[in-house]
Design a protein around this motif. Sequence first.
Motif, PDB file in Angstrom:
ATOM      1  N   ALA A 116       1.415   2.311 -18.148  1.00 25.73           N
ATOM      2  CA  ALA A 116       0.484   2.725 -17.099  1.00 25.73           C
ATOM      3  C   ALA A 116      -0.599   1.671 -16.885  1.00 25.73           C
ATOM      4  CB  ALA A 116      -0.153   4.067 -17.464  1.00 25.73           C
ATOM      5  N   ASN A 117      -1.027   1.061 -17.967  1.00 24.88           N
ATOM      6  CA  ASN A 117      -2.034   0.015 -17.856  1.00 24.88           C
ATOM      7  C   ASN A 117      -1.503  -1.187 -17.086  1.00 24.88           C
ATOM      8  OD1 ASN A 117      -4.680  -0.792 -18.435  1.00 24.88           O
ATOM      9  ND2 ASN A 117      -4.032  -1.973 -20.206  1.00 24.88           N
ATOM     10  N   LEU A 118      -0.239  -1.522 -17.297  1.00 23.99           N
ATOM     11  CA  LEU A 118       0.403  -2.604 -16.547  1.00 23.99           C
ATOM     12  C   LEU A 118       0.541  -2.225 -15.076  1.00 23.99           C
ATOM     13  CD1 LEU A 118       1.772  -5.392 -16.768  1.00 23.99           C
ATOM     14  CD2 LEU A 118       3.917  -4.206 -17.242  1.00 23.99           C
ATOM     15  N   GLU A 119       0.807  -0.951 -14.808  1.00 17.53           N
ATOM     16  CA  GLU A 119       0.915  -0.490 -13.420  1.00 17.53           C
ATOM     17  C   GLU A 119      -0.441  -0.500 -12.733  1.00 17.53           C
ATOM     18  OE1 GLU A 119       4.867   2.351 -13.956  1.00 17.53           O
ATOM     19  OE2 GLU A 119       2.866   3.239 -14.118  1.00 17.53           O
ATOM     20  N   TYR A 120      -1.496  -0.253 -13.480  1.00 16.37           N
ATOM     21  CA  TYR A 120      -2.857  -0.396 -12.924  1.00 16.37           C
ATOM     22  C   TYR A 120      -3.128  -1.845 -12.546  1.00 16.37           C
ATOM     23  CZ  TYR A 120      -7.890  -1.354 -13.596  1.00 16.37           C
ATOM     24  OH  TYR A 120      -9.178  -1.815 -13.483  1.00 16.37           O
ATOM     25  N   ALA A 121      -2.739  -2.781 -13.415  1.00 20.34           N
ATOM     26  CA  ALA A 121      -2.988  -4.194 -13.151  1.00 20.34           C
ATOM     27  C   ALA A 121      -2.253  -4.675 -11.911  1.00 20.34           C
ATOM     28  CB  ALA A 121      -2.576  -5.030 -14.363  1.00 20.34           C
ATOM     29  N   ASN A 122      -1.086  -4.078 -11.612  1.00 21.35           N
ATOM     30  CA  ASN A 122      -0.267  -4.540 -10.489  1.00 21.35           C
ATOM     31  C   ASN A 122      -0.235  -3.569  -9.317  1.00 21.35           C
ATOM     32  OD1 ASN A 122       1.384  -7.122 -11.461  1.00 21.35           O
ATOM     33  ND2 ASN A 122       1.184  -5.728 -13.202  1.00 21.35           N
ATOM     34  N   ALA A 123      -0.907  -2.423  -9.453  1.00 21.73           N
ATOM     35  CA  ALA A 123      -0.965  -1.426  -8.379  1.00 21.73           C
ATOM     36  C   ALA A 123       0.420  -0.945  -7.951  1.00 21.73           C
ATOM     37  CB  ALA A 123      -1.718  -1.977  -7.163  1.00 21.73           C
ATOM     38  N   ALA A 124       1.342  -0.872  -8.905  1.00 24.39           N
ATOM     39  CA  ALA A 124       2.700  -0.442  -8.564  1.00 24.39           C
ATOM     40  C   ALA A 124       3.433  -0.021  -9.821  1.00 24.39           C
ATOM     41  CB  ALA A 124       3.472  -1.562  -7.868  1.00 24.39           C
ATOM     42  N   ASN A 125       4.413   0.854  -9.647  1.00 21.56           N
ATOM     43  CA  ASN A 125       5.302   1.188 -10.739  1.00 21.56           C
ATOM     44  C   ASN A 125       6.019  -0.078 -11.182  1.00 21.56           C
ATOM     45  OD1 ASN A 125       7.947   2.056 -12.016  1.00 21.56           O
ATOM     46  ND2 ASN A 125       7.016   4.064 -11.689  1.00 21.56           N
TER      47      ASN A 125
END
Length: 1027
Positions: A519-528
Amino acid sequence: MMDTEMDMSVGSSIPVDNVLMGDPNNHASPPTNSKFKHEDADDDSENAHDMLRILRSEDNDRDSPNSSMTSASLISGLPESKSSGANQASRKKTSLPNAESPLQRSKMVAKFRAKSSIPTKLPPTEYGRQCVAAAYASRLNPYALHEDEHHLLQERLCHLHVTVYLNIRNGILRLWARNPNVSVNLEEAIGCAKDERWTQLACFAYEWLVRGGYINFGCVEVPLSVKSTRGRRNESGGQTIVVIGGGMAGLGCARQLTSVFNHFPDHTPPRVVVLEGRGRIGGRIYSHPLTSKVSEDLALHQRPTAEMGAHIIVGFEHGNPLDTIVRGQLALDCHSLRDLSTLYDTDGSAVDEHQDTMVERLYNDVLDRSGQYRYKRQKPRTAMGEKEMIDSGRDATEDDGLTISQYEEATASGTIDLLLPAKSRRRGVGHKAAKQDKPSEQVDTDMDTQTQLPAATAAKEIGFHLKSTTRLDESLDLDRLAASPNASLGDLLDEGVTQYTRFLELRPKAMRLLNWHFANLEYANAANVKRLSLSGWDQDSGNEFEGEHAQIIGGYQQVPRALWRFPDKLDVRTNQPVSQIRYDPGDPGGRATVTCEDGTVIEADKVVITVPLGVLKQQSIQFHPPLPQWKQAAISRLGFGLLNKIVLVFDQPFWDVDRDMFGLLREPRCGSGFAQDDYRAGRGQFYLFWNCIETSGLPVLIALMAGDSAHEAETKSDHDLVSSCLAQLRKVFGESSVPTPSETIVTRWASDRFARGTYSFVAAEAEPQDYDTLARSLGNLYFAGEATCGSHPATVHGAYLSGLRAASDILESIIGPISLPNRLVVETKSSNGNSVDLSAVVTPVTAPKRKGDPVIPAGTFTRPVKEPTSSLQQDWDAAMWDYIYGAIGFAPPQPSKSGTNPFLLYQKEHWNACKERCDSKKRTPAGKVNAKAGRDEVRMELGRMWKLLSDEEKAPYVERTRTHKDANDDAIMAWKAACVEWDKRTWEVKDEWIKQGNAFEEWVSKRNGGGVDCGTLQGGKRYRAAL
């Protein structure tokens, strides 16, 4: 700690006792127009300064030459806000001794004093250290040329003088870094040279830095340079530039355009108009005012706000331009984020630190193993200076006559020893040329050493217990999945975790922890993560700035507002959505028309598009003619993601206020919790909470919704989202500890028609050059925004840098590229030994100059000229030279030189055949029929071919170079003799012309019909004496 800055959103304020779902298309605005108008209204009122902390200083001057101050920057005052009309009437002019100001194209004289900008009491090593630090703080390598510098200088600068140039360039950056509230002028830049020989290097460095936005950018006032001709430039006759979008890219571009033309007084400044669709400026930066409570902790000039959009500055050090603006110019208060955080499990218990570390290392192991499939961007190598000399503040004074390009070609071919003098070969050359490395040598070595181990062994070393059936040599098999077309990072990571479950006993709690990091990686990239490109998702890796992450106290929106207001207000027109743009794709000098939704039509010379990528994808702006296919393809391939937030304002904090964030692990929405797929849908919902007490002055929490949960928030009601969020908090902190908030705000950026999302990401189908493709201009249509900045995408500073880049492109389209003389280093010596009058130099003078003429280069942009004299003296001088040229012609031209490098002769003969072979090799593995080898690849192949030749095979080329050298020497000797004879004849012809009744007094008398002005006559005698 998150490494994404542009966590952006749009807010709608809702009352506590009436939590309703508002109009999804109206979430860009605050609850009432009156409140909004107060935020961005014209700030000429008494309380205008409340939005910024405007500091005053008794002295705006930079440190004196005798100063040894070591602070990074000196904070001094911003000028008062002025209306645009008043500003034109009251612009200041730079005061230089006997001359004018920066980047002048005038026939004026700048007084050059070697080392005048170098503090005399500062030890050279300390001065060198400060210059190196300033270069790093400006996104430049202090020891190497920038790619653009290398391109411009490689044919004009001796390779041994790279160190000298870098010392001057770094010195200019030092002046700017020490006080960015005062613009650096040309005289100060020239004073960074240690000898008058390097004057033109200093002038070039200054112009390059100004054009590129490395100095004199932001909210600083750039004084208007004095024009070369009489009278003022026509302020109303310049081009019209329309910037679409009032975010950081648009405001940064507009601000740069209004200031950079003050360096070029002979060019009428453009009229810049910014069109913003919303009723406010800032774009995806929006600091929503909090109205339910009054803060007693903030200063009087600050107000409680919550960040709906951009939230974090991801490091001020090593080149972030926001450091200059936020801390150097605006002196805004910032809160440095503490990296301490707590993760809470679904039952409210804090996650054990040891277990958290183990799972995070396992997550990093899987992520690092995906790195072998990433696209390796080859960073161009450029010429380097001598590091030890730069660190110690010393210059190289030798000159062997080899340009950077010649040196690099000879080094690549192995013929450098044939070109360098014996003395240089014995002593060694202090220059490090740009190396022509093989593409295979561009390997990412920043890899965790655990990934070199089999996966089972790595997991055991991390601390996990292996299953009894697992062998230590077992590893992950990801090659087949990685080889699939448009492979996604998420697919590979999920497969990696699934394969690890075959080795390890990963229980649901470990899976929850793993998916928190997802989820933290998805926050960084604004995408699943399943939407991210496996090969390019982190293509900007290595460009991150350093230092602690920070938040601005009182609201991030102070930054775009400052760009709008200082040093004078930009022409920003809000509530002006654009519906149509007509442009000229084939002519940067063509005309364009911008039509707004209300029917307003603006005729423009150039248009800058800074709208978010989501708006371009939506095609809400019609282009005529339509954007070409290659541009539309890049828009389609790049991803534009989504992040949403919930803002909760409480009466009292119930969380640990000494930590800036805490996280929540989420239960799977389906399945038993042992499978990776069980967590995808809900892992990003409220996974992280920001504690905003320090920045808002109120007990505020901001909950993030990342990945699929961000899209889910677009359709759920505010009531449901807030209730669900509070339920999660009450699980952790207790039912009675979490009260009903006094104010809540829910964001829905995808519903905002002026954003359609938050920030860009590299989608699975994207290509490596898509960011650069999106940035390319089309005739008189230019593009800016974070999605056009491949080195810093998805960040505020990336958006701002893209605005500087667009402004630089527009400047070049109007005034042309930087012009250079044939030789940048001219041997000159002043009469008094320490100063020399200098006139700006761009290109060599076409008309030959007579030996003895007092023509000495001194600036950057105009042809060499004599000291200013009266117009009559100039006319007399012109008449005399017309007569001389008519009688004996121009001076003999310098003969061209034949090649003296045997390798270059060999290269010329074999280039085409070698290029065909290189092209063929390029096409075969790539499978692309149009693939072509680059120039450097062909040169490298020719260099290898040359090295394989025997001495007998090289002999004909070596012999030809010897013959050419002898011929060159004979031609030069003959040319020098002809010049001496021509120079002698000029004096004879001049005497003949004067004897014909053309002495200065007689010539003036005849021109004036018999009358002679005594002042002019005396000047003429002085002038004749000089001749």
